[in-house]
Design an enzyme around this catalytic site. Sequence first.
Site: not given
Length: 432
Positions: A170, A229, A410
């Site tokens: 990733k 977050e 996104e």
Amino acid sequence: MRDYASGEANANSLDAHGFASGSIDVVSDPLPVPATPTADAALPWVFALSAVERRLFATGLQRRLTAGPAATLGDRVRAFFAALPADSQAPQVLVGALPFDRTADDLFFQPQSLSATPWNVAGQWRADDRHWRVRGEPDRNGYQAAVTKALATLAQARETAAPGESVMTKLVLSRSLLLAADQPIDPLALSVRLTGDPGAVRFITPTLKSQAHPQTDADIRHLVGATPELLLHKQGAQILSHPLAGSSRRSADPRADHAAADALLHSRKDHREHGWVVEAILDGLAPFCSTLSAPREPELVSTETMWHLGTRIAGTLRHPDDTNAAELAAVLHPTPAVGGTPRDTAVKLIGELEGYDRGFYAGAVGWTDASGDGAFYVSLRCAEIHGQTARVYAGAGIVEGSDPVAEAEETSAKLQAVLRALGVDETGRPID
């Protein structure tokens, strides 16, 4: 994933944002807080964390923590509080931020005053009062090209990896918009306009572009945002982390919004991406904990513009008196949610593909006190303000199966929170 205890995470009285059910420990009789601190006044040293549950507002510079890399933050914090005069009247707390780059200098300071009462920020913000120029760094096409290169690198890593070798799975790639206005941007007024999202914690913290040469107050910038977050909260022996990874844009149409949430909740790609983040945080915290737990499956977390997959991770420290919140935050940072995995390999490639310095974006903003308690949040959905310029950031996780166009979309969705607060779209047109 490692064999950690799973089930319903429990951190006693810590809520989803990492705040305790009681009040944050601030000085009982704080020094007077200026009624209207502004960026262009002689008060660049302002800091705030504000959620529905709790608020912390700090002003004035009492003393700076000696700057350094993430690896030494815990030791520097311990030394700072050990050296404070016993009769000091200033709050025994450090506030500030870690940059994205673990090897770069952080910026933390002891404020002169600390309060739970919001500042009285005067003035109205009107987007049509100013004219904007916008430049993408990189632009949308450049970002999609970087995603394509990242996917090719991930594929090559899989194909050429030796048996048992750790393979990059990733990479989080970001892009930024540099907005220039025809008049100064007040970071405190911008922060006020970010109040519309109850799923986020608003923050403002001073930053510096570089600490390699002597600085003056005129060099101070402000990172302003509303992050969803929680990286790490510590209260006594209890710790909590609430990572988010795997995202989908929300829709104004209820049926489309429900479909987007359902698709995210059942996306194998997003669950895989989220699992790497949870595993990294569990691995980072495990050496410090006597108990550590996380649910087996993530839950849906919503903000005003996005759906996310989130997992609540809770634990009990083995030696809480010897471990401070800043040290734990530095161990975890940057998680695969903002960097990638393996961490060092991903961060190196990010520097090669993005083409700009993230600075304090995707770092961590927070506070820690003399007892070692504190809270740190991932610095997302934010802009760095300096004079008449604002640099707005957003990123997306790139894994096998990612689509460059969808990832660019996104990032556009994630840019909206701050752009709406500024009152402009991606091209600089007013949207008020």
